[in-house]
Design an enzyme around this catalytic site. Structure first.
Site, PDB file in Angstrom:
ATOM      1  N   ALA A 128      -7.325   2.163  -3.633  1.00 42.75           N
ATOM      2  CA  ALA A 128      -8.502   2.157  -4.499  1.00 42.75           C
ATOM      3  C   ALA A 128      -8.255   1.480  -5.842  1.00 42.75           C
ATOM      4  CB  ALA A 128      -8.965   3.593  -4.718  1.00 42.75           C
ATOM      5  N   ASN A 196      -3.269   9.633  -5.632  1.00 43.35           N
ATOM      6  CA  ASN A 196      -2.322   8.731  -4.988  1.00 43.35           C
ATOM      7  C   ASN A 196      -2.360   7.355  -5.656  1.00 43.35           C
ATOM      8  OD1 ASN A 196      -1.276  10.424  -2.848  1.00 43.35           O
ATOM      9  ND2 ASN A 196      -3.308  10.333  -1.962  1.00 43.35           N
ATOM     10  N   HIS A 226     -11.667   4.038 -12.341  1.00 40.64           N
ATOM     11  CA  HIS A 226     -10.311   3.933 -12.878  1.00 40.64           C
ATOM     12  C   HIS A 226     -10.259   2.764 -13.862  1.00 40.64           C
ATOM     13  CE1 HIS A 226      -9.148   6.571  -9.575  1.00 40.64           C
ATOM     14  NE2 HIS A 226      -9.594   5.685  -8.711  1.00 40.64           N
TER      15      HIS A 226
END
Length: 274
Positions: A128, A196, A226
């Site tokens: 991601a 992760n 993010h």
């Protein structure tokens, strides 16, 4: 199958048939040049029986301990507690393990040495997070600092050990709230199903103890977001991404696509990125 015949095809095993594992299985069944889906493993195979039977080439359904004799590469899309049992037989036999539970690697770092001693390889896909190639390149020089700010919808953080241990009533949060500020290693312990991506960032750069992380619970969001800022002697760069959640609110849709992109690179005549 490849033009050279099945003997040259790389045999792939997939462990875990949640949204990520299912996406990878379906992509392999549609066809990726030079690869064949050899086997799958799941905690409850019967739950997936009909879906697997409808594939063009249904794979063998095997227990984890039988996979290393059946496949060249294993894709780990399973609960993090199973990481060791999945990865060790492959890398110990000189094979490849693609790991999505990157946070669990911090508790099983000896697997890296096992891979080194036996010619195996552990691959942590981009998942991601964009820009891991840039971080990896910067790490060849000197990285001074890496900071990541993650903002997630409430349901994407519910049940995390850090939330439970600190008695945070996450369902009552009415506006964006910073709930964590620490290192990637600390985040991996407190949010094992969520971060992760932060561990992957830390392994690409300056390690889990120097990579700094903020986590925000944000009831106004529907996407996992993010933002990463990197200072190095070769470049200063920042990047941000908003990931659309999959059926599992803790996981972005792009995670499965990242694994599929890695698999396509294995036998591709043109490979873009490191």
């Amino acid at each position: 199958m490849s033009k050279q015949g099945s003997r040259t095809d790389l045999r792939i095993a997939v462990v875990g048939l949640g949204p990520i594992g299912t996406g990878v299985v379906e992509a392999l069944d549609l066809g990726i040049d030079g690869l064949v889906l050899a086997a799958v493993s799941a905690q409850n195979p019967e739950k997936h029986r009909i879906r697997l039977a409808n594939l063009k080439r249904p794979p063998a359904v095997l227990p984890i301990e039988a996979l290393a004799d059946t496949a060249d590469i294993v894709i780990e899309c399973a609960p993090s507690r199973l990481l060791r049992s999945i990865v060790a037989p492959f890398v110990g036999g000189g094979k490849t393990a693609v790991v999505l539970s990157a946070g669990a690697l911090l508790d099983n770092e000896d697997l890296i040495e096992l891979a080194k001693q036996n010619g195996g390889q552990i691959v942590v896909p981009t998942g991601a997070l964009l820009g891991l190639d840039a971080v990896t390149a910067a790490a060849v020089g000197k990285i001074h600092s890496v900071r990541m700010v993650t903002r997630k919808p409430i349901q994407g953080l519910a049940g995390a050990p850090y939330i439970v241990e600190n008695n945070i009533d996450i369902e009552q949060i009415a506006e964006p709230l910073k709930i964590f500020d620490g290192t990637a290693r600390e985040a991996a312990k407190g949010f094992p199903a969520n971060l992760n991506v932060a561990v992957a960032l830390s392994l690409a750069g300056i390690g889990p103890d120097r990579t700094k992380l903020e986590i925000w619970a944000d009831p106004t969001l529907t996407r996992n977001t993010h933002r990463i800022e990197v200072e190095s002697n070769s470049a200063r760069f920042s990047m941000s991404i908003e990931n659309i959640p999959s059926e599992n609110p803790k996981t972005g849709l792009i995670t499965a696509l990242s694994v599929i992109a890695y698999l396509r690179k294995l036998r591709a005549p043109l490979r873009i990125g490191t």
